[in-house]
Design an enzyme around this catalytic site. Structure first.
Site, short mmCIF file in Angstrom:
data_model
loop_
_atom_site.label_atom_id
_atom_site.label_comp_id
_atom_site.label_asym_id
_atom_site.label_seq_id
_atom_site.Cartn_x
_atom_site.Cartn_y
_atom_site.Cartn_z
N ASP A 130 0.87 -1.19 0.00
CA ASP A 130 0.00 0.00 0.00
C ASP A 130 0.90 1.24 0.00
O ASP A 130 1.57 1.53 1.00
CB ASP A 130 -0.90 -0.04 1.24
CG ASP A 130 -1.83 1.16 1.31
OD1 ASP A 130 -1.65 2.12 0.53
OD2 ASP A 130 -2.74 1.14 2.16
N ASP A 155 -0.88 6.22 -11.42
CA ASP A 155 -2.13 5.83 -12.09
C ASP A 155 -3.01 5.14 -11.04
O ASP A 155 -3.92 4.39 -11.38
CB ASP A 155 -1.80 4.88 -13.26
CG ASP A 155 -2.97 4.72 -14.23
OD1 ASP A 155 -3.84 5.60 -14.27
OD2 ASP A 155 -3.02 3.70 -14.95
N LYS A 195 -3.09 10.60 -11.78
CA LYS A 195 -4.45 10.35 -12.30
C LYS A 195 -5.49 10.75 -11.24
O LYS A 195 -5.34 10.45 -10.06
CB LYS A 195 -4.61 8.85 -12.59
CG LYS A 195 -5.87 8.55 -13.40
CD LYS A 195 -6.83 7.59 -12.73
CE LYS A 195 -6.45 6.15 -12.78
NZ LYS A 195 -6.62 5.54 -14.08
C1 LIG Z 1 -5.72 1.78 -13.25
S1 LIG Z 1 -4.80 0.60 -12.35
C2 LIG Z 1 -3.16 0.92 -12.88
C3 LIG Z 1 -2.88 0.42 -14.26
C4 LIG Z 1 -1.41 0.52 -14.61
N1 LIG Z 1 -1.00 1.91 -14.78
C5 LIG Z 1 -1.10 -0.21 -15.90
O1 LIG Z 1 -0.93 0.46 -16.90
O2 LIG Z 1 -1.02 -1.45 -15.88
C6 LIG Z 1 -4.83 1.31 -10.76
C7 LIG Z 1 -3.99 0.57 -9.74
O3 LIG Z 1 -3.89 1.36 -8.55
C8 LIG Z 1 -3.63 0.45 -7.51
N2 LIG Z 1 -3.78 1.08 -6.20
C9 LIG Z 1 -4.90 1.60 -5.66
N3 LIG Z 1 -4.65 2.04 -4.42
C10 LIG Z 1 -3.33 1.81 -4.17
C11 LIG Z 1 -2.48 2.02 -3.06
N4 LIG Z 1 -2.95 2.58 -1.92
N5 LIG Z 1 -1.19 1.64 -3.13
C12 LIG Z 1 -0.72 1.07 -4.27
N6 LIG Z 1 -1.48 0.82 -5.36
C13 LIG Z 1 -2.77 1.20 -5.31
C14 LIG Z 1 -4.63 -0.66 -7.78
O4 LIG Z 1 -4.28 -1.85 -7.11
C15 LIG Z 1 -4.58 -0.78 -9.30
O5 LIG Z 1 -3.73 -1.82 -9.70
#
Ligand SMILES: C[S@@+](CC[C@H](N)C(=O)[O-])C[C@H]1O[C@@H](n2cnc3c(N)ncnc32)[C@H](O)[C@@H]1O
Length: 242
Positions: A130, A155, A195
């Site tokens: 996280d 992202d 994002k």
């Molecule tokens: C839209 S996806 C990313 C796609 C990536 N940019 C790709 O091109 O493959 C958003 C990601 O944000 C991650 N995410 C959300 N909250 C998060 C956090 N607190 N720490 C790390 N990752 C997080 C989710 O697990 C998810 O995989």
């Protein structure tokens, strides 16, 4: 009759067509059927398969980078919210993180996500982790090993609840977390791409970024779906001593 790609897509995603659900999708929920039909008819999904990217999102970073020149060989990049890894694939190539292009500087890429990720050559992957936790950020800083970042990418997106204000608040919280961390690890002149979903307090985050970066642009790349609230804030020219 002039049949274009978009006319075909409009036909396939029209409610008339959706009544004729392909056999193999029967038994799924309506929203799942709609999502699958949209995926089947999305030009970027097909392109991602052909070009071996893990997700269509690769094209968002490709389009943003091609327009704004964010990434260059030798860069140090921290990427938050990297799974399944499409941005990581793009980034690793553009900064030469695997050192596969002789004669060009070799970059360093650190990718973080809550979800596990398959390895990508040239990327240091910290997942599942996280990013908002201090202990996770300490791990990233340790991997940086005294280097400062040229680029920080986020992202990250929370699992959407469907309650607009709540979802916007959650993605903004992620955005603030990245902004705060980026200030600690970025070098002078660095860039930051975050994002967000339109609305809420986007303007407030934009104004806070302007306290530390010379320019902030709101960016919506062509491959970001028009019916999605997604947008990106691109902050350039970080000033370390502000
Ligand atoms: C839209 S996806 C990313 C796609 C990536 N940019 C790709 O091109 O493959 C958003 C990601 O944000 C991650 N995410 C959300 N909250 C998060 C956090 N607190 N720490 C790390 N990752 C997080 C989710 O697990 C998810 O995989």
């Amino acid at each position: 009759m002039n049949i274009t790609f978009s006319s075909i897509r409009t036909f396939y995603t029209s409610s008339r067509y959706l009544k004729k659900v392909p056999e193999r999708l029967k038994g799924r929920s309506k929203s799942s059927q709609e999502w699958l039909i949209r995926q089947m008819n999305d030009e970027y999904v097909s392109k991602a398969k052909i070009e071996n990217y893990r997700a269509r999102s690769a094209f968002k970073l490709i389009e943003i980078d091609s327009k704004f020149n964010i990434l260059k060989p030798g860069d140090v990049v921290v990427e938050c919210g990297a799974a399944p890894g499409a941005w990581t694939q793009v980034c690793v190539k553009r900064i030469n993180a695997a050192g596969t292009v002789p004669g060009k500087l070799q970059g360093k890429h650190i990718a973080v996500d809550l979800q596990p990720m398959y390895p990508i050559e040239g990327a240091h992957i910290l997942a599942p982790l996280d990013f908002t936790k201090l202990s996770s950020q300490t791990k990233v800083t340790e991997l940086l090993d005294g280097c400062l970042a040229d680029v920080v990418l986020s992202d990250m997106a929370p699992a959407a609840t469907g309650v607009r204000e709540l979802d916007q608040d959650q993605i903004l919280t992620l955005g603030y977390s990245v902004m705060t961390y980026a200030q600690q690890i970025s070098k002078d002149g660095a860039k930051l791409l975050i994002k967000l979903w339109a609305g809420g307090r986007v303007k407030q985050l934009e104004n806070e970024l302007l306290l530390h970066y010379s320019r902030v642009k709101v960016v919506k790349p062509p491959s970001s779906r028009q019916d999605s609230a997604e947008l990106f804030l691109l902050a350039s020219n970080f000033r370390r001593n502000t």
